[in-house]
Scaffold this motif. Sequence first.
Motif, short mmCIF file in Angstrom:
data_model
loop_
_atom_site.label_atom_id
_atom_site.label_comp_id
_atom_site.label_asym_id
_atom_site.label_seq_id
_atom_site.Cartn_x
_atom_site.Cartn_y
_atom_site.Cartn_z
N PHE A 268 35.76 12.58 -5.64
CA PHE A 268 35.56 13.59 -4.60
C PHE A 268 36.85 14.29 -4.18
CE2 PHE A 268 31.78 10.96 -4.38
CZ PHE A 268 30.80 11.93 -4.42
N HIS A 269 38.01 13.66 -4.39
CA HIS A 269 39.26 14.38 -4.14
C HIS A 269 39.37 15.58 -5.07
CE1 HIS A 269 41.27 12.41 -0.93
NE2 HIS A 269 41.41 11.23 -1.53
N ALA A 270 38.99 15.36 -6.32
CA ALA A 270 39.03 16.46 -7.30
C ALA A 270 38.04 17.55 -6.92
CB ALA A 270 38.71 15.92 -8.70
N LEU A 271 36.86 17.15 -6.39
CA LEU A 271 35.86 18.13 -5.96
C LEU A 271 36.37 18.95 -4.78
CD1 LEU A 271 33.03 19.33 -6.23
CD2 LEU A 271 32.19 17.51 -4.74
N LEU A 272 36.99 18.27 -3.80
CA LEU A 272 37.56 18.98 -2.65
C LEU A 272 38.62 19.99 -3.10
CD1 LEU A 272 37.93 16.03 -0.11
CD2 LEU A 272 36.62 18.11 0.29
N ASN A 273 39.45 19.57 -4.03
CA ASN A 273 40.49 20.44 -4.56
C ASN A 273 39.88 21.67 -5.24
OD1 ASN A 273 43.23 21.12 -5.14
ND2 ASN A 273 42.90 20.43 -7.25
N ALA A 274 38.79 21.45 -5.98
CA ALA A 274 38.11 22.55 -6.68
C ALA A 274 37.46 23.52 -5.68
CB ALA A 274 37.05 21.99 -7.63
N ILE A 275 36.86 22.98 -4.61
CA ILE A 275 36.25 23.84 -3.58
C ILE A 275 37.32 24.75 -2.97
CG2 ILE A 275 35.18 23.84 -1.28
CD1 ILE A 275 33.77 21.20 -2.10
N ASP A 276 38.46 24.14 -2.65
CA ASP A 276 39.56 24.89 -2.05
C ASP A 276 40.12 25.93 -3.02
OD1 ASP A 276 41.83 25.66 -0.51
OD2 ASP A 276 43.04 24.14 -1.52
N ARG A 277 40.29 25.52 -4.27
CA ARG A 277 41.00 26.36 -5.24
C ARG A 277 40.10 27.44 -5.86
NH1 ARG A 277 45.79 25.56 -8.16
NH2 ARG A 277 46.03 23.44 -7.41
N TYR A 278 38.86 27.08 -6.19
CA TYR A 278 38.02 27.98 -6.99
C TYR A 278 36.97 28.75 -6.20
CZ TYR A 278 39.99 25.27 -10.84
OH TYR A 278 40.85 24.66 -11.71
N PHE A 279 36.51 28.20 -5.07
CA PHE A 279 35.46 28.88 -4.32
C PHE A 279 36.04 29.97 -3.44
CE2 PHE A 279 31.95 25.37 -4.36
CZ PHE A 279 31.55 25.81 -5.61
N PRO A 280 35.31 31.08 -3.26
CA PRO A 280 35.83 32.19 -2.47
C PRO A 280 35.70 31.95 -0.97
CG PRO A 280 33.62 32.70 -3.25
CD PRO A 280 33.99 31.37 -3.84
N SER A 281 36.60 32.55 -0.21
CA SER A 281 36.41 32.63 1.24
C SER A 281 35.39 33.73 1.49
CB SER A 281 37.75 32.94 1.92
OG SER A 281 38.29 34.15 1.40
N PRO A 282 34.80 33.81 2.70
CA PRO A 282 33.75 34.80 2.94
C PRO A 282 34.15 36.24 2.62
CG PRO A 282 33.83 33.22 4.74
CD PRO A 282 35.00 32.91 3.86
N ASP A 283 35.41 36.63 2.93
CA ASP A 283 35.81 38.01 2.67
C ASP A 283 35.94 38.30 1.17
OD1 ASP A 283 37.99 36.23 2.73
OD2 ASP A 283 39.40 37.89 2.90
N GLU A 284 36.14 37.24 0.36
CA GLU A 284 36.20 37.42 -1.10
C GLU A 284 34.80 37.37 -1.72
OE1 GLU A 284 40.47 35.19 -1.94
OE2 GLU A 284 38.63 34.00 -1.78
N ALA A 285 33.88 36.70 -1.01
CA ALA A 285 32.56 36.44 -1.58
C ALA A 285 31.66 37.66 -1.61
CB ALA A 285 31.87 35.31 -0.81
N GLY A 286 31.78 38.51 -0.62
CA GLY A 286 30.88 39.66 -0.60
C GLY A 286 30.94 40.41 0.71
N GLU A 287 29.95 41.25 0.91
CA GLU A 287 29.91 42.11 2.09
C GLU A 287 28.69 41.79 2.94
OE1 GLU A 287 31.80 46.16 0.14
OE2 GLU A 287 29.68 45.69 -0.21
N CYS A 288 28.75 42.21 4.20
CA CYS A 288 27.59 42.10 5.09
C CYS A 288 26.83 43.41 4.98
CB CYS A 288 28.03 41.91 6.54
SG CYS A 288 29.36 40.74 6.73
N ILE A 289 25.58 43.34 4.57
CA ILE A 289 24.78 44.55 4.37
C ILE A 289 23.64 44.58 5.38
CG2 ILE A 289 23.34 45.84 2.74
CD1 ILE A 289 25.01 44.48 0.51
#
Length: 701
Positions: A268-289
């Motif tokens: 799970f340490h590796a999973l936490l690292n992957a969430i932080d490193r690879y997953f987008p923050s909300p502003d990178e993920a998309g727009e509010c429509i």
Amino acid sequence: MDVYGTKQIRNVVLLGHGGAGKSTVAEALAYLTGVTKRMGKVSDGNTISDYDKEEIKRQFSISTTMVPIEYQGAEGKVKINLLDTPGYFDFVGEVEEAVSVADAAIIVVNCKAGIEVGTEKAWELCEEYRLPRIIFVTNMDDDHASFRELILKLEKQFGRKIAPFQVPIRENEKFVGFVNAVKMEGRRFTNLSDYEECEIPEYTKKNLGIIRDALIEAVAETSEEYMERYFSGEEFTQDEIYTAVQTNVCQGNIVPVMMGSGINCQGFHALLNAIDRYFPSPDEAGECIGVDVSNGERFTAKYNDEVSLSAKVFKTVVDPFIGKYSLMKICTGVLKPDSTIYNVNKDAEEKIAKVYVLRGKEVIEVPELKAGDIGAVAKLAVTQTGDTIALRTAPIVYHKPKISTPYTYMRYTAKTKGDEDKISSALSKLMEEDLTLRAVNDAENRQSLLYGIGDQQLEVVVSKLLSRYKVEVELSKPKFAFRETIRKKVEAPGRYKKQSGGHGQFGDVKMSFEPSGDLETPYVFEEKVFGGAVPKNYFPAVEKGVQECCVKGPLAAYPVVGIKATLLDGSYHPVDSSEMAFKMAATLAFKKGFMEAGPVLLEPIASLKVVVPDKYTGDVMGDLNRRRGRVLGMNSLHGGKQEIVADVPVSELYGYNTDLRSMTGGIGVYSYEFSRYEQAPGDVQKKEVEARAASLDSSES
């Protein structure tokens, strides 16, 4: 809990089949980040996310639960809002609410069980919402779990997007570590998810080479410059690989596969690292429509905390003990305590006292929530799931979560007379929480109906009514809305005469009854009386008699449709005739004529659509034929699925949800709508008339 900016937030939904280990993954991540001192177990009923009495009793998730955790990432502290969703299909509304506010997903797969129906549905949801995702494989501690076999199945099912980032290390058939394919380094577990570097075992190198080559190829495809370097045999730096992989994961071109053991809290340490490193923050993920209410135009905004406030309410929690909370995702601006918000959907202002985040059943007060974050507000009076809150000066409405329509229904009755009002109040609170639950009053058949996604959901509702609100209901098979009509033309007399001293009652009519050809309308009334045999002022009374008879037909007390009633002749008494007497005379004529005119029952027919993979079409069509259905055709859909279109009697759809799941392993879905009425077959009519007579007799006795 600290306040986090948009860039520091990761909104991650946990998806997967029931029993795959989603709640255990959430528990392990919470334990490793210091949220809890000891790791709970679903079997012990002490996990953070499964805290409801029903979840503890049944040992599976029923509601989506928030589990926010804080993690010290490579570039600073981040807040990960975990949304732990139910895996069982009856609670799909909870999943749809969570997915509507998530920016990324972790699809949890049990290595031993492999790809299950819930895995496929989770993938389809991610595709629909364009969510970046990681597949996390649990149960790696099982000696019989084959990671290599699972990877082959994942690649076959989901294509070239699948990219294993790890290869397991096993010693003496035990899972003891993994090889990081991105860094090309071995990892041996020391204590729980902690690990130390180790040599890469020889037996893993063949698989590792294949995985590594696929990764490097994906990196090369991110730019022309990289592609040239790749073909010229140049190596990429570690930073270049990370950047390229992150871009591809965020765009959904690569789906990393990682692994661990939930019970042993490994990986799970590796999973936490992957969430932080690879997953987008909300502003990178998309727009509010949404829609700008002031001008009716489409509105698009990035997650930004420097503009005016707007947020969408995606879920409501109504708990008898902790109260009502509206869970919302802040789209723009900052949500602060002691402020006034404007509910754009309801055109109403509401006061906010405090702002919270929920962690399971724990309520944590926070100073404010910034754009992209998820939190809760207590005791809003008019705000419901799907509403948008904003400032009155900048009214924006965001799209509501797309929630599945419930088609399974049962009749419910109070076990204790006098509890009806309590039940109604309790159900309204449960419906606030669960948008796939509906209580409907069927006045025609004098029954109350409870609609849901499946039978298990309805059972849970009954259990919640008892445990939370101390009221008991019984579920039973509903009555179906049959109709009565006639097939031929007849003439029938009706004579009502009553003498009781003083003025008597006298009304005499001769009427014809025939099919009108319009099954949408109960009756058509005409009069063809010559010579004043029946005075005109009694015509409305005759029609009234026909109208009242159509409410409860003579055959089985169902509503009558498609009748043309014509007043032909009659007689009257200048003293004893009255409107009431002619109404009664018409009633007698109707009942006599109706039963002589070839009375038949009409049953409601539904237009049904069933979507299943190709291999199940034969079974489904065979089952529809057994239900007296008529298959009208099939439409090919993407992903190797077929849509079967059929007409089926509504009474034959009772229990269809369970049977369809059984036939298709849970992957089949259906929808239907009322189409028309058709004459019921003789055996169905006979059975229904007898059952109706018996029920009417028992209610009268």
